[in-house]
Design an enzyme around this catalytic site. Structure first.
Site, PDB file in Angstrom:
ATOM      1  N   ARG A 138      63.010  21.830  59.707  1.00 13.13           N
ATOM      2  CA  ARG A 138      64.202  21.941  60.114  1.00 13.13           C
ATOM      3  C   ARG A 138      64.786  20.854  60.944  1.00 13.13           C
ATOM      4  O   ARG A 138      63.965  19.988  61.749  1.00 13.13           O
ATOM      5  CB  ARG A 138      64.113  22.983  61.279  1.00 13.13           C
ATOM      6  CG  ARG A 138      64.014  24.645  60.365  1.00 13.13           C
ATOM      7  CD  ARG A 138      63.841  25.733  61.580  1.00 13.13           C
ATOM      8  NE  ARG A 138      65.225  26.318  61.995  1.00 13.13           N
ATOM      9  CZ  ARG A 138      65.466  26.527  63.188  1.00 13.13           C
ATOM     10  NH1 ARG A 138      64.253  26.093  64.079  1.00 13.13           N
ATOM     11  NH2 ARG A 138      66.644  26.826  63.311  1.00 13.13           N
ATOM     12  N   SER A 155      53.216  19.546  63.593  1.00 12.25           N
ATOM     13  CA  SER A 155      52.470  20.803  63.698  1.00 12.25           C
ATOM     14  C   SER A 155      51.022  20.491  63.335  1.00 12.25           C
ATOM     15  O   SER A 155      50.347  21.227  62.537  1.00 12.25           O
ATOM     16  CB  SER A 155      53.050  21.788  63.204  1.00 12.25           C
ATOM     17  OG  SER A 155      54.177  21.865  63.432  1.00 12.25           O
ATOM     18  N   ASP A 173      53.493  21.854  67.622  1.00 12.58           N
ATOM     19  CA  ASP A 173      54.513  23.196  67.535  1.00 12.58           C
ATOM     20  C   ASP A 173      54.419  24.193  68.669  1.00 12.58           C
ATOM     21  O   ASP A 173      55.320  24.872  69.141  1.00 12.58           O
ATOM     22  CB  ASP A 173      54.566  23.918  66.075  1.00 12.58           C
ATOM     23  CG  ASP A 173      53.118  24.239  65.672  1.00 12.58           C
ATOM     24  OD1 ASP A 173      52.054  23.846  66.168  1.00 12.58           O
ATOM     25  OD2 ASP A 173      52.974  24.669  64.491  1.00 12.58           O
TER      26      ASP A 173
END
Ligand code: BGC
Length: 452
Positions: free
Chosen positions: A75, A137, A191
């Site tokens: 994203r 992440s 994350d």
């Protein structure tokens, strides 16, 4: 009445995946030991990685880009932080990485990501200069907010030439190559850290975060005085620590299917807790159970339907859909299995597949909940305070009964004090959190002197 072969097989599976409270308490004690060891700089399966950021004050303000590299879904966001107690506003787009990007090499991977950023800016007519926060992440060894090296890939990623490299520098270089030198990555976070930051921006009671998606991990807020390993210059009294709890490996109730899954995985010996809990593995665990009891002639008349024959070919979203069917005759499961090419499956077989789906994911929920209880009771052993835990990820959000089973486990472990732990779904917090951390790194909020 005599049990059928299938009933006997299911009873054994239930027993193998059962984790009574005493086992969970042992797991929690081992978790505390591993936390303590890692905080002291001793070898441990928990990494307790310094993040060089504390919870935000909520006064951080400004416009920042955020890049959220969670899994193959990427994203890109433009976030406006009001800093006045109101919720941030954002625009964002999703992009998709292919298998060829995550398994080739670093140039291919970062090149693709940089092009997503460039595409986002072009699509939204954004042509100014931007500071960007980067959510990555995976386990990262940070020495400051603005840099960090990949320790090891997890979740099946294998792009070569990235381990031990500073991923911020790699991304800045890739952006410059794509003529996006107007974007500068100013901060890096995991994350979990992003999710905690996003929740804490408006909820000061948030002192931990947990991802239960493709992978799993927990971070929490720790007093710097308790971090006995050297962390270098840092000006706050508390810091968020990324535990990399998916790698926890002590006192886990592993059975023969866990061992087989680990042996067959891309990273044998690593991420044992993750392999019992997260979305990349739940479907595979269910599949290994099905393959085994079928091979013993206790399911599908010993003839394995093709859909269960391929390694990692039975994803956790299927486990989720199977659990969604509450019909006593498992009509939904039968229809799904038929759709997937299994032909006609009888009621008993469909019920057995559904039971396996529940058994595997109920254990995941109990282990995930216990890891959170361990996190919270490390500094609050009697659970006298309230804790809001930001949680995100498809397993937590989508799997029927997962949250309920976690809360039930809190009850088993903490009795009436279980209500002190509040699980708060913090959807897409990792992207928003990256923007807030970029604001912190830019001095748009609490003053933070960077060590380099
Ligand atoms: C990674 C963690 C990450 C978690 C959730 C794990 O595989 O090692 O860094 O936080 O997945 O995405």
């Amino acid at each position: 009445m005599m049990k059928t072969k299938m009933e006997e097989a299911l009873s054994e599976i239930k027993r193998l995946f059962d984790v009574p409270v005493v086992r969970l308490r042992r797991l929690i004690a081992a978790f505390h030991d591993e936390m303590g060891r890692s905080l002291a700089g001793e070898p441990s399966s928990l990494q307790m990685l310094p993040t060089y950021t504390d919870n935000p004050t909520g006064h951080e303000r400004g416009s920042f880009l955020a890049l959220d590299l969670g899994g193959t879904n990427v994203r890109v966001l433009l976030v406006n932080l009001p800093g006045d107690g109101n919720a941030p506003t954002l625009i964002g787009d999703k992009f998709q990485l292919g298998r060829e990007h995550i398994t080739a090499n670093g140039d291919v991977l970062f090149g693709a990501i940089a092009r997503f950023v460039v595409g986002f800016l072009a699509d939204h007519g954004l042509d100014g200069r931007y500071r960007m926060g980067f959510t990555f992440s995976f386990p990262i060894r940070q020495r400051s907010l603005a840099r960090g090296e990949l320790i090891a890939w997890t979740k099946g990623w294998t792009a070569s030439g990235v381990v031990d490299q500073d991923v911020v520098e790699r991304l800045n270089r890739a952006l410059a190559k794509e003529s996006a030198a107007n974007v500068r990555v100013v901060s890096l976070n995991n994350d979990t850290t992003g999710t905690q930051t996003a929740r804490a921006y408006l909820d000061p009671a948030c002192d931990a975060a947990c991802i239960l998606g493709t992978g799993t991990n927990i971070c929490y807020r720790e007093m710097v005085a308790n971090i006995r390993k050297p962390i270098g210059p840092y000006d706050h009294e508390a810091m968020i620590l990324n535990m990399e709890s998916g790698n926890f490996n002590a006192a886990l109730p592993r059975n023969r299917y866990d061992k087989l899954l680990d042996d067959l995985s891309d990273n044998p010996g690593g991420q044992w807790e993750e392999k019992m809990v997260s979305g990349k593995y739940l479907g595979e665990l269910a599949r290994l159970v099905i393959v085994d009891i079928c091979a013993r002639g206790s399911l599908f008349g010993g003839r394995l339907p093709e859909l269960f024959a391929v390694r990692e070919g039975f994803g956790s979203e299927r486990v989720c859909r199977i659990k969604e069917d509450a019909d006593p005759d498992a009509a939904g499961v039968r229809a799904l299995l038929a759709d997937l090419g299994a032909g006609s499956v009888d009621v008993e077989e469909a019920r057995a597949v559904r039971e396996i789906a529940w058994i595997v994911s109920d254990r995941a929920a109990r282990i995930a909940a216990s890891a959170l209880v361990a996190t919270v009771t490390k500094n609050d052993p009697e659970s006298t305070r309230s804790h809001a835990i930001a949680v995100d990820g498809s397993i937590y959000e989508k799997h029927p009964g997962f949250k309920m089973r976690m809360e039930e486990t809190f009850g088993d472990l903490l009795g009436t004090r279980a209500g002190r732990i509040r699980l708060e779904l913090t959807h897409d917090g990792s992207g928003l959190g990256a923007a807030i951390i970029a604001a912190i790194a830019s001095g748009e909020g609490p003053v933070l002197r960077l060590p380099d």
